[in-house]
Design an enzyme around this catalytic site. Structure first.
Site, PDB file in Angstrom:
ATOM      1  N   HIS A 154      41.648  37.325  31.865  1.00  0.00           N
ATOM      2  CA  HIS A 154      42.078  39.000  31.541  1.00  0.00           C
ATOM      3  C   HIS A 154      43.378  39.072  32.167  1.00  0.00           C
ATOM      4  CE1 HIS A 154      42.357  42.919  30.703  1.00  0.00           C
ATOM      5  NE2 HIS A 154      41.128  43.029  30.384  1.00  0.00           N
ATOM      6  N   GLY A 158      42.194  42.513  38.065  1.00  0.00           N
ATOM      7  CA  GLY A 158      42.848  42.435  39.431  1.00  0.00           C
ATOM      8  C   GLY A 158      44.053  43.110  39.630  1.00  0.00           C
ATOM      9  N   THR A 185      43.196  36.074  27.018  1.00  0.00           N
ATOM     10  CA  THR A 185      42.862  37.220  26.095  1.00  0.00           C
ATOM     11  C   THR A 185      44.148  37.870  25.611  1.00  0.00           C
ATOM     12  OG1 THR A 185      41.844  38.599  27.674  1.00  0.00           O
ATOM     13  CG2 THR A 185      40.360  37.476  26.672  1.00  0.00           C
ATOM     14  N   ASP A 214      33.920  41.694  37.148  1.00  0.00           N
ATOM     15  CA  ASP A 214      32.472  42.002  36.832  1.00  0.00           C
ATOM     16  C   ASP A 214      32.329  42.634  35.125  1.00  0.00           C
ATOM     17  OD1 ASP A 214      31.416  41.165  39.070  1.00  0.00           O
ATOM     18  OD2 ASP A 214      31.175  42.962  39.786  1.00  0.00           O
ATOM     19  N   SER A 331      38.071  45.425  40.288  1.00  0.00           N
ATOM     20  CA  SER A 331      38.453  46.356  41.347  1.00  0.00           C
ATOM     21  C   SER A 331      37.268  46.397  42.156  1.00  0.00           C
ATOM     22  CB  SER A 331      38.595  47.579  40.695  1.00  0.00           C
ATOM     23  OG  SER A 331      37.234  48.039  40.125  1.00  0.00           O
TER      24      SER A 331
END
Length: 616
Positions: A154, A158, A185, A214, A331
């Site tokens: 992604h 982060g 992505t 997550d 995060s």
């Protein structure tokens, strides 16, 4: 210095260890060991010098080695003995070399794994090549290590460092000879769509899928399970809301009915609504952020067994080989911290390439109604860590107004929601689980610390490596639903549905502890990764200062945030929820789900992770 010309043997071979000097390297059944050659120093002094000079152990197990590679002709550095006042013994020399890549546990930070590399050299090419072949043969015998992985990156996770974080750990996978298909992505819901549309044949060609963070993990999880996990719904709230009161019996078996009290119709999982998700961003599982990933459940099958390893076979859930992994890039990374004990990309990468495995409970959440007047078909979502309503749902809703603030919007939104101190009237019913794992001394004859602690205080054993609760054999009182254990009876008696109705500041269901850097013990310190239970936490309406006290306790290690009169804590396998208002926002692993009426049930060990569990 003359070096011998023999290959690997129990007697060992004389080699040069970079920065250390001449050593005798020995191949043991469980690993490698070395010590300084006797003709350099006497045996007592050599042990001291080697330990000091290399600042490492003098052995490494094959289970801790993830790669060995031949690096051709090159420089081997001279050793420095610390007690010689900086005096150099020998000279830098060129020779053939090979490097053993492994890890050591940090002596400063618990659960942190540190990369190590031992470079050995010899003038004879065949000697080095033979050692490489022998070590490779040994590490290839290690069971469960992945050979091929599907990796999703992604670019916005982060704090926009998702790609950079992957580039940091990618060499570990390359050295371990793990093939990776990397997909960056490009749009919202891209990973969900790809996981859902990937054929069973292609999925069976991989040993697992890797995500970063997550929230992104939840998107991939829902894409994987949306069309592959087949199970009856938990009961809708209207099925028994009028028939039970607090403490009345309700047969546990009916929790797997498809029927609804509204007209007595039967809900077909194939009619489940399917909505496109927004792509997960850098988010907090407890206070994060965007629209829900809504998934579709297809035709129900009564039996799902382990998947055949043949690539043409059906990819079934649960799967005996396929695992999911997470490289921390979010995060909060609560799932990573709860399953590995630390928030470190290198440590997580090592858990993956070394083939660590832990089963993980998954909650299936069925939204029956989004609003009072909605007539849509049920919507199925899956959560791996947390589902929350009230305060937690409001924070996500409020944070959407401030997306331009980045991750800081959660703190800002959380403060605003806390100051409003809004409570909601709701009706919650849940299965009572008095003792999901009745334990006697006969059950645990092994003299192990964790098991002794479990006997002394079974409710307070924290989940860790080789957790006795998660590894406990399924008891006869449990039923096997689609290959997954769910507790429905204890001691031959039906479980009871209990009911709690009133005004709540929040309703939360923790599937795991949800540890993170803000909450070191998580929401529930003794929640387990694979015990088949959810922890239902009901925060009843109370003064703002009391609620602040509760939230403050979450940030303190060793505290008990559930020890308040206004807090209800119940271990359960299923619950239902109905809101009295039309505004009902739920937080599912950091995704927003509008649900006035929903049900949830937990599936024990539904998926497997590349993780060993935290060391406590």
């Amino acid at each position: 210095m003359q070096l011998d010309q023999v290959g690997p043997s129990a007697a060992g071979s004389n080699l040069i260890l970079d920065h250390v000097g001449q050593v005798v390297l020995t191949l043991n059944p469980s690993g490698l060991s070395w010590k300084l050659a006797k003709d350099m120093e006497n045996e007592e002094d050599s042990s001291y010098c080697l330990a000091f000079a290399s600042k490492t152990e003098t052995e490494i197990k094959f289970s801790d080695v993830y790669s060995v590679e031949f690096i051709n002709w090159g420089l081997i550095h001279e050793p420095i003995l610390p007690n010689a006042g900086g005096f150099f013994l020998g000279r830098d020399s060129e020779m053939y070399r090979f490097v053993v890549h492994g890890y050591q546990k940090s002596k400063i930070r618990r659960n942190l794994w540190v990369l190590t590399a031992y470079i050995f050299g010899h003038k004879d090419l065949k000697m080095c090549q033979t050692w490489v072949e022998q070590i490779n043969a040994c590490i290839n015998m290690e069971v469960g290590r992945p050979k091929s992985l599907l990796v999703f990156i992604h670019p916005l996770s982060g704090k926009g460092n998702g790609r950079r974080i992957w580039e940091t750990v990618a060499p570990i996978f390359s050295r371990a000879k793990v093939r990776t298909k990397v997909i960056v992505t490009q749009r919202a819901g891209h990973a969900f769509d790809l996981m859902k549309s990937t054929t069973d044949r292609e999925l069976n060609s991989y040993d697992g899928v890797i995500a970063g963070g997550d929230g992104f993990f939840n998107e991939i999880l829902n894409g994987l399970l949306s069309s592959r996990h087949h199970a009856p719904y938990p009961p809708a709230p209207t099925e028994f809301m009028q028939s039970i009161g607090h403490g009345n019996h309700y047969p546990a078996q009916r929790r797997f009915n498809h029927s609804s009290s509204e007209g007595g119709s039967v809900h077909n999982p194939n009619d489940t609504a399917n909505e496109s998700p927004r792509q997960s961003e850098d988010r907090d599982p407890l206070l994060p952020s965007s629209e829900a990933i809504l998934s579709e459940s297809s035709n129900f099958r009564t039996e799902i067994g382990p998947c055949d390893t043949d690539q043409d076979s059906v990819f079934s859930i649960p799967h005996e080989r396929f695992r999911l992994g997470i490289i921390p890039a979010g995060s909060t990374d609560a799932i990573v911290i709860s399953t590995t004990g630390t928030r470190d990309p290198v440590t997580s990468a090592l858990h993956i390439v070394l083939g660590k495995r832990r089963c993980l409970d998954i909650a299936q959440v069925v939204r029956w109604k989004a609003t009072i007047s909605s007539t849509d078909a049920p919507t199925v979502r899956y959560a791996a860590s947390f589902a929350g309503y009230g305060f937690y749902g409001d924070v996500i809703t409020e944070s959407e107004k401030y997306r331009w603030m980045g991750p800081k919007r959660y703190d800002f939104a959380g403060t605003k929601v806390f100051m409003k101190h809004r409570s909601y009237e709701a009706d919650v019913s849940f299965l009572e689980v008095k003792s999901a794992y009745p334990i006697t001394k006969e059950d645990f004859p092994e003299i192990r610390t964790q098991r002794r602690r479990l006997l002394e205080n079974p409710k307070k054993v924290v989940c860790s490596v080789n957790c006795p609760v998660c590894e406990e054999t399924v008891r006869p009182a449990s039923v096997l639903l689609n290959g997954v254990t769910t507790v429905s009876q204890v001691d031959g008696e039906d479980l009871k549905w209990l009911r709690s109705k009133g005004c709540f500041l929040s309703v939360g269901a923790a599937i795991i502890s949800c540890r993170n850097e803000r909450a070191p013990d998580g929401l529930v310190a003794d929640a387990h990764l694979a015990d088949g239970l959810m922890h239902l936490i009901l925060i009843k309406d109370c003064p703002r200062t009391f609620y602040l006290w509760h939230l403050t306790q979450l940030t303190r290690k060793g505290s008990n945030p559930l020890n308040f009169e206004f807090v209800e804590h119940h271990k359960t396998t299923a619950f239902t929820f109905t809101s009295s208002s039309d505004e009902s926002a739920w937080n599912l692993d950091g995704e927003l789900l509008q649900a006035r009426q929903l049900s949830a049930q937990v599936f024990r060990g539904l998926i497997s992770l590349f993780a060993a569990g935290p060391e406590i």
